[in-house]
Structure formats: C-alpha cells, structure tokens
Design a protein around this motif. Structure first.
Motif, PDB file in Angstrom:
ATOM      1  N   UNK A  85       0.872  -1.174   0.000  1.00  0.00           N
ATOM      2  CA  UNK A  85       0.000   0.000   0.000  1.00  0.00           C
ATOM      3  C   UNK A  85       0.911   1.227   0.000  1.00  0.00           C
ATOM      4  N   UNK A  86       0.449   2.346  -0.586  1.00  0.00           N
ATOM      5  CA  UNK A  86       1.353   3.490  -0.697  1.00  0.00           C
ATOM      6  C   UNK A  86       0.608   4.775  -1.021  1.00  0.00           C
ATOM      7  N   UNK A  87       1.230   5.888  -0.664  1.00  0.00           N
ATOM      8  CA  UNK A  87       0.841   7.225  -1.120  1.00  0.00           C
ATOM      9  C   UNK A  87       2.063   7.858  -1.785  1.00  0.00           C
ATOM     10  N   UNK A  88       1.864   8.423  -2.971  1.00  0.00           N
ATOM     11  CA  UNK A  88       2.935   9.141  -3.650  1.00  0.00           C
ATOM     12  C   UNK A  88       2.739  10.644  -3.468  1.00  0.00           C
ATOM     13  N   UNK A  89       3.827  11.377  -3.702  1.00  0.00           N
ATOM     14  CA  UNK A  89       3.798  12.826  -3.525  1.00  0.00           C
ATOM     15  C   UNK A  89       4.516  13.489  -4.697  1.00  0.00           C
TER      16      UNK A  89
ATOM     17  N   UNK B 221      -0.530   0.771  -6.247  1.00  0.00           N
ATOM     18  CA  UNK B 221      -1.160   1.090  -4.965  1.00  0.00           C
ATOM     19  C   UNK B 221      -1.283   2.600  -4.780  1.00  0.00           C
ATOM     20  N   UNK B 222      -0.228   3.333  -5.147  1.00  0.00           N
ATOM     21  CA  UNK B 222      -0.275   4.794  -5.017  1.00  0.00           C
ATOM     22  C   UNK B 222      -1.289   5.396  -5.981  1.00  0.00           C
ATOM     23  N   UNK B 223      -1.427   4.802  -7.147  1.00  0.00           N
ATOM     24  CA  UNK B 223      -2.354   5.324  -8.155  1.00  0.00           C
ATOM     25  C   UNK B 223      -3.800   5.090  -7.769  1.00  0.00           C
ATOM     26  N   UNK B 224      -4.091   3.914  -7.193  1.00  0.00           N
ATOM     27  CA  UNK B 224      -5.475   3.517  -6.952  1.00  0.00           C
ATOM     28  C   UNK B 224      -5.929   3.709  -5.514  1.00  0.00           C
TER      29      UNK B 224
END
Length: 333
Positions: A197-201, A320-323
C-alpha cells in the motif's frame, strides 16, 4: 579475465562500476553510446580502448565476454535480449524492465543461452545489511515483526534529467529507489513481499506527474510489515533501516547508500551493542561474485530473479499509489 562492454556511457559506470570491474580482475574494452562524440570522449576519459555507436557492434564483438547495461529503463529489455543472443553474460541496472513480462523474457533468454545474468542491486552487498541478515538468522532479535526503511534523499542536479521528466523511461522515485528498498528488505528478512500500500507525492521536482516521494507499507510472507519513505526531495535527512523483533531491534544508520559506510546497533534486554562490520566497496563485492559466477563458481549477489522480485514490488507500489488500494505482489513464478 572477463572482458566487458558497456551498453551506455553512464554516470554510474563512470563513478562506480568501471573501477569495480578493474579492481576485481576484469577489463573494460568497449563502450556503446548512440552519440559518437560522447562515446569517444567517454572512452578517452575512462581509458577504454574503443567506442561504438550501435548495439550490434558491441554485443557481437568477439573480444567481449560480458556487458553492463546502464541505459534508461525502457531500453534494457531489447539490449539484454541482444546480449543473450550473442552469448554475453549480463549485469543489468535496476529496474530490469518496464513490465514484468519483459523482465521474465530477459531472464529466460539468459537461461536458454547458458549465460550469467545479474541485477545491479548494490545494497545487499553492504556490510551493514549482511550483518543485519546474519543477526536475524542467528535469532538475535527473536521473531522479526516489523521493519522501517528511510531512503529519502536529495537527487543531485547531475542525476536529475530523465528520472524527473520521462515517465516512458521509468522515471519517478518508485522505480528508481523503492525497488532498492524491496531488494534490501527481501535480502535482510529472507522473505518475499506479498502486498503493498502506498501514497505518492509530487513535491515540485518531478515533471509531467512523476512522483518525487512516496511512503508506504509492504507485507512479507513471514508476516513482517515494513514501512518505507523514499524521496528525491529530502536534503537533510539521514538514511536507515530498522528491523524490530520479539527479543530485540536492529538499528541501521546511514546504510541506504552506495558508499561502504554506516552503523548497525543491536538493542535488546542487555543494552545496546554495535555490530562489528567489515566495510568493503559494494560494487567490488558485486563484481567479485559476478566474475566468480562467470567462472562457474557460485552465483551473482543479485540474480535476474531478484530483479524480477524488485520490479514486481515497485510496480505494485506504483499501482497502490495510483489507486489507493492494497495491491498483491505477483512475479509470475
């Protein structure tokens, strides 16, 4: 002696790999650049006998035994396939390719040709990470439960370029740095990642929507959950890797680096103990193992299959970051 051709007149070859090849008994005999002027200047500067401008000229050179591929990521597949067809051993930069099926095709081609193929994941060669892996295997922290990776750095101007403005070349921090985290964690934990799972910046350095920082969590087959923070935008942070277990913790500081540096502290009920480390050049360690594998003795420190695992993990983090969803990590084997 293994004789090498460089596919790509790259910064990493100039700064690290050429000297490592030479220090471990190899010879660099040719470099390929699509720019004849750049190739000639690079060869002269690095003391390489000749330069060529086409892939065919390099891989079909009878005086070359192995190639080092350090071009942009979208070019790796076709270059590796050509090298395998010509019977040359392959050391390829990460990520191996832009898609899993391409990476698998590269590894299969090398197997079919009976050649050595390795991924240039340098961090698993660090004395710090090897000491952590050994300590875990020896039971010094009990059962591993969690890990944390700090790999947010500042991308220096001379390395910016395509990493920040070419999504078609695999730019962005995830395919550049998170893949290293994935390989290092797999090596240290001796377990494969299964979910991400991830969040991008976008912190202002990446162009055309490319992420320049990411945070996320990987779940491993052995139950460990691992937090990671990667970035191109972080000027003043240190790097690190921690693994926490039922009976102790391993604290690695300044360890996610190309340099032979860093410390590892074991913290447990008896207090804190710095682990003894035999620091050696990471790339020389990798090239020593590669040359030995070419001679039929052992295997590379990071194989083609290891490269497939890190690519699969990187692609899962991208998705994961995209969705915003948890993504399964699938390698196809």
């Amino acid at each position: 002696m293994t004789r090498w051709g460089l596919i790509g007149a790259s910064t990493i070859a100039k700064e690290w790999v050429i000297s490592a090849i030479r220090a471990t008994g190899g010879e660099v005999v040719s470099v390929m650049s699509t720019s004849a002027e750049r190739g000639k200047a690079y060869a002269a500067e690095q003391g390489i006998a000749r330069s060529v401008t086409t892939l065919d000229a390099l891989v079909n050179d009878p005086e070359i035994d192995a190639v080092y591929i350090s071009t942009t990521n979208e070019l790796h597949r076709d270059q590796a396939l050509a090298a395998a067809k010509a019977g040359k051993h392959i050391l390829c930069e990460k990520p191996l390719a832009m898609a899993l099926e391409d990476a698998r095709a590269m590894v299969q081609a090398a197997k079919d040709a009976g050649i050595v193929m390795a991924t240039n994941h340098h961090l698993r060669n660090a004395a710090t990470h090897r000491a952590m892996r050994d300590a875990i295997k020896a039971g010094r922290i009990g059962t591993p439960l969690a890990a944390r990776v700090f790999h947010a750095v500042y991308l220096p101007p001379h390395l910016q370029g395509w990493r920040l403005d070419k999504p078609e070349a695999g730019g962005g921090v995830i395919l550049d740095i998170t893949v290293h985290d994935a390989d290092t964690l797999r090596f240290v934990l001796d377990s494969d990642p299964v979910e991400a799972i991830a969040f991008a910046q976008a912190g202002g350095m990446g162009k055309v929507g490319l992420e320049d920082a990411v945070m996320g969590v990987l779940r491993f087959e052995n139950g460990v959950i691992a937090q990671f923070h990667d970035g191109f935008t972080t000027k003043f942070a240190e790097t690190g890797l921690e693994v926490h277990g039922t009976d102790g913790s391993l604290i690695g500081r300044n360890v996610m680096t190309q340099r032979a540096a860093g410390t590892v502290t074991l913290r447990d009920a008896s207090g804190e103990h710095d682990l003894p480390l035999d620091h050696r050049n990471l790339y020389e360690t990798a090239l020593s193992a590669f040359h030995a594998a070419v001679a039929g003795k052992g295997r590379p420190s990071a194989t083609g299959e290891d490269g497939i695992w890190s690519l699969a993990t990187g692609l899962a983090v991208v998705e994961a970051a995209r969705t915003g969803r948890t993504v399964r990590i699938e390698t196809g084997f």
